[in-house]
Design a protein around this motif. Sequence first.
Motif, PDB file in Angstrom:
ATOM      1  N   GLU A  29      17.649 108.130  75.118  1.00  0.00           N
ATOM      2  CA  GLU A  29      17.015 107.524  76.281  1.00  0.00           C
ATOM      3  C   GLU A  29      15.511 107.741  76.209  1.00  0.00           C
ATOM      4  O   GLU A  29      15.004 108.487  75.358  1.00  0.00           O
ATOM      5  N   ALA A  30      14.809 107.069  77.122  1.00  0.00           N
ATOM      6  CA  ALA A  30      13.363 107.237  77.262  1.00  0.00           C
ATOM      7  C   ALA A  30      13.045 107.438  78.735  1.00  0.00           C
ATOM      8  O   ALA A  30      13.789 106.984  79.612  1.00  0.00           O
ATOM      9  N   LYS A  31      11.930 108.111  78.993  1.00  0.00           N
ATOM     10  CA  LYS A  31      11.520 108.394  80.360  1.00  0.00           C
ATOM     11  C   LYS A  31      10.073 107.970  80.578  1.00  0.00           C
ATOM     12  O   LYS A  31       9.198 108.246  79.761  1.00  0.00           O
ATOM     13  N   HIS A  32       9.856 107.239  81.679  1.00  0.00           N
ATOM     14  CA  HIS A  32       8.521 106.926  82.178  1.00  0.00           C
ATOM     15  C   HIS A  32       7.656 106.217  81.126  1.00  0.00           C
ATOM     16  O   HIS A  32       6.511 106.596  80.885  1.00  0.00           O
ATOM     17  N   ILE A  33       8.215 105.180  80.506  1.00  0.00           N
ATOM     18  CA  ILE A  33       7.431 104.395  79.554  1.00  0.00           C
ATOM     19  C   ILE A  33       6.467 103.489  80.307  1.00  0.00           C
ATOM     20  O   ILE A  33       6.623 103.240  81.506  1.00  0.00           O
ATOM     21  N   THR A  34       5.466 102.984  79.611  1.00  0.00           N
ATOM     22  CA  THR A  34       4.429 102.173  80.230  1.00  0.00           C
ATOM     23  C   THR A  34       4.983 100.822  80.674  1.00  0.00           C
ATOM     24  O   THR A  34       5.746 100.187  79.951  1.00  0.00           O
ATOM     25  N   ALA A  35       4.585 100.385  81.874  1.00  0.00           N
ATOM     26  CA  ALA A  35       4.964  99.052  82.359  1.00  0.00           C
ATOM     27  C   ALA A  35       4.123  98.006  81.638  1.00  0.00           C
ATOM     28  O   ALA A  35       2.891  98.034  81.706  1.00  0.00           O
TER      29      ALA A  35
ATOM     30  N   TYR B  29       9.205  99.069  71.544  1.00  0.00           N
ATOM     31  CA  TYR B  29       8.540  97.797  71.803  1.00  0.00           C
ATOM     32  C   TYR B  29       9.005  97.211  73.125  1.00  0.00           C
ATOM     33  O   TYR B  29      10.119  97.481  73.593  1.00  0.00           O
ATOM     34  N   ASP B  30       8.147  96.374  73.710  1.00  0.00           N
ATOM     35  CA  ASP B  30       8.511  95.585  74.886  1.00  0.00           C
ATOM     36  C   ASP B  30       8.812  94.161  74.427  1.00  0.00           C
ATOM     37  O   ASP B  30       7.954  93.495  73.847  1.00  0.00           O
ATOM     38  N   TRP B  31      10.034  93.705  74.692  1.00  0.00           N
ATOM     39  CA  TRP B  31      10.440  92.362  74.258  1.00  0.00           C
ATOM     40  C   TRP B  31       9.695  91.305  75.051  1.00  0.00           C
ATOM     41  O   TRP B  31       9.543  91.392  76.271  1.00  0.00           O
ATOM     42  N   ASP B  32       9.193  90.283  74.345  1.00  0.00           N
ATOM     43  CA  ASP B  32       8.481  89.165  74.968  1.00  0.00           C
ATOM     44  C   ASP B  32       9.031  87.883  74.377  1.00  0.00           C
ATOM     45  O   ASP B  32       8.931  87.646  73.167  1.00  0.00           O
ATOM     46  N   GLY B  33       9.604  87.054  75.210  1.00  0.00           N
ATOM     47  CA  GLY B  33      10.246  85.843  74.723  1.00  0.00           C
ATOM     48  C   GLY B  33       9.299  84.739  74.334  1.00  0.00           C
ATOM     49  O   GLY B  33       9.725  83.741  73.728  1.00  0.00           O
TER      50      GLY B  33
ATOM     51  N   SER C 273       5.848  85.359  73.029  1.00  0.00           N
ATOM     52  CA  SER C 273       4.852  85.760  72.025  1.00  0.00           C
ATOM     53  C   SER C 273       5.362  86.983  71.288  1.00  0.00           C
ATOM     54  O   SER C 273       6.521  87.380  71.437  1.00  0.00           O
ATOM     55  N   ASP C 274       4.489  87.581  70.469  1.00  0.00           N
ATOM     56  CA  ASP C 274       4.889  88.781  69.734  1.00  0.00           C
ATOM     57  C   ASP C 274       5.192  89.923  70.699  1.00  0.00           C
ATOM     58  O   ASP C 274       4.552  90.072  71.743  1.00  0.00           O
ATOM     59  N   ASP C 275       6.163  90.720  70.324  1.00  0.00           N
ATOM     60  CA  ASP C 275       6.532  91.869  71.144  1.00  0.00           C
ATOM     61  C   ASP C 275       5.394  92.886  71.166  1.00  0.00           C
ATOM     62  O   ASP C 275       4.703  93.101  70.161  1.00  0.00           O
ATOM     63  N   ASP C 276       5.219  93.530  72.303  1.00  0.00           N
ATOM     64  CA  ASP C 276       4.128  94.490  72.492  1.00  0.00           C
ATOM     65  C   ASP C 276       4.607  95.902  72.180  1.00  0.00           C
ATOM     66  O   ASP C 276       5.699  96.303  72.596  1.00  0.00           O
ATOM     67  N   LEU C 277       3.758  96.675  71.474  1.00  0.00           N
ATOM     68  CA  LEU C 277       4.072  98.062  71.163  1.00  0.00           C
ATOM     69  C   LEU C 277       3.799  98.940  72.373  1.00  0.00           C
ATOM     70  O   LEU C 277       2.689  98.949  72.914  1.00  0.00           O
ATOM     71  N   ILE C 278       4.808  99.671  72.812  1.00  0.00           N
ATOM     72  CA  ILE C 278       4.625 100.632  73.900  1.00  0.00           C
ATOM     73  C   ILE C 278       4.141 101.966  73.331  1.00  0.00           C
ATOM     74  O   ILE C 278       3.212 102.586  73.848  1.00  0.00           O
ATOM     75  N   GLY C 279       4.754 102.423  72.256  1.00  0.00           N
ATOM     76  CA  GLY C 279       4.350 103.670  71.615  1.00  0.00           C
ATOM     77  C   GLY C 279       5.339 104.058  70.539  1.00  0.00           C
ATOM     78  O   GLY C 279       6.390 103.426  70.379  1.00  0.00           O
ATOM     79  N   GLY C 280       5.004 105.079  69.780  1.00  0.00           N
ATOM     80  CA  GLY C 280       5.891 105.523  68.701  1.00  0.00           C
ATOM     81  C   GLY C 280       5.433 106.850  68.129  1.00  0.00           C
ATOM     82  O   GLY C 280       4.467 107.466  68.589  1.00  0.00           O
ATOM     83  N   PHE C 281       6.107 107.280  67.076  1.00  0.00           N
ATOM     84  CA  PHE C 281       5.751 108.523  66.388  1.00  0.00           C
ATOM     85  C   PHE C 281       6.419 108.503  65.019  1.00  0.00           C
ATOM     86  O   PHE C 281       7.382 107.756  64.789  1.00  0.00           O
ATOM     87  N   SER C 282       5.900 109.289  64.092  1.00  0.00           N
ATOM     88  CA  SER C 282       6.476 109.381  62.746  1.00  0.00           C
ATOM     89  C   SER C 282       6.703 110.841  62.386  1.00  0.00           C
ATOM     90  O   SER C 282       5.956 111.729  62.802  1.00  0.00           O
ATOM     91  N   ILE C 283       7.757 111.078  61.604  1.00  0.00           N
ATOM     92  CA  ILE C 283       8.142 112.413  61.173  1.00  0.00           C
ATOM     93  C   ILE C 283       8.326 112.390  59.660  1.00  0.00           C
ATOM     94  O   ILE C 283       8.821 111.390  59.102  1.00  0.00           O
TER      95      ILE C 283
END
Length: 509
Positions: free
Chosen positions: A157-163, A224-228, A230-240
């Motif tokens: 799950e995710a918590k409090h992602i950006t609108a 990502y935020d799905w957009d029907g 245009s291109d989907d918008d990046l909310i955030g991420g991380f790499s390990i």
Amino acid sequence: MTKPKRSRDKIRKRSVRSVRGHECNDTMLKLPLFCDNCDEFIFGNDAYRCRACNVIIHKPCISKEKVNLGVDHGRAAEGSTVHEYRERVVKNPAQCDQCGVLYENKVFHCAHCGIRAHKDCLNFIPSTCGMAGDQLRGTLRITTYFDDNRLTVHVHEAKHITAMDVNGKSDPYVKISSYHKAGGWSDGSKTRTRKKTLNPNWNEKLVVFLDTDDSDCRVLIEVYDWDGFSDDDLIGGFSISGNELVKNSADGWYRLLGKNESVFYNIPVSYSKEKMARIWEEMDDDEEDESGVSITDFKIQGSLSSGFFGQVLLAINEEEEKVAVKVMSKYKVASSGATGDVFAERDIIKLASPHIVELFRAFQDTENLYFELELCEVGSLLDVYEFYEGEISILFYEALQKTLCAIEFLHGIDVVHRDIKPGNILITSRLHAKLADFNMSKNLSKSEDKKTATLCGSHGYIAPEIYDGARYGTKADIWSFGVMIYEMTEKKLLIEAEDSSDLKEVCSV
């Protein structure tokens, strides 16, 4: 008749309405948003906003008492940091960072991140100290498993992602990618899209292939935020790091970072409370530890040294012999993913070699791990060197000879020490030198090429190939041993550098 003094703490105060546990102020909306209660559009000043969780409520919903929202002020997910407030006096009035009301004279200021607010607003500010405004993207909880070059990422799950949408919500999904030095980035799989939510729950598993022989292998997890349209918008991420995930399975909350930070920076593996409890159970069930032994059986005389995991104590055991007791916090060991390293250190010290500090017993309690070790009363070779002000004596050459014998013994069983330096060579009361501190040691017998690629060691003694990220073997200890001899005989550092560029230049000479 004297006029009453006006309070200088606040210039004006907005009314607060309590709605089912939400402390709401009237607010002016610059963009049309959906009401979190009735899903109707709101625009202008026809809305109330909660001071703690920023939920938007339609004014007609409040007047008709039809608010069905529960209370969820838990903006601070795992890994957040509490603010450290200090009261300050200011000359010029300014706005509170939480409610927007002007304050004058007194304000509470965080010593670390700089946020300023009224005293009444402190309880409503989320515990996000140290996070920049563009990094407040939310947190994601994942669990990973590795088997046969397949990394399974369980997205919880995710918590409090950006609108990201005008309705104040997002349509998030999770995407996973892997990076290899030969082929670059390769797309993996993604989860289903969750509609109109800032706290999505997926509970899905994604699979990506990892090349364990590639030291540059990385895993990138993005939301990502799905957009029907245009291109989907990046909310955030991380790499390990892929090697880190092979060694330690992840299980915890991870803060979502921006595009550049998520791609170019590897973050450490974190553990949830549940996994920490399982690791503690594994420690408690370890059969190599001796039962019936307690730290209360020793007479503690003082502290010899301290480190990240704990400290080394001077103690007297039941037989009235002076010993050194190494105390390591279970919590720090488990949270750093070093449980296997600590047990490997114990197994190496237990090897019968006259040139390695002897381990008498290993035991534990509910909080700590303990090693009862041979006491080297004289101190380290570095202490002896400084005591004689750099003069080379016969003891110095004998210590180097014994250290070389210890290194030869370790390399004979495919163990690389990786932290050879004067501070890790201890001198006993009989002036015998013994090699100590095996918390960075690695057993290479399980590797096909008898090499590893982890960057570790003490700066100045690390071999150039380790700095370069290349795979290395037991020869790295020979470099460290040579640097130690040079520095103690020439009385100067071999290389004064912050990175590996000067090391490469010296090696090419």
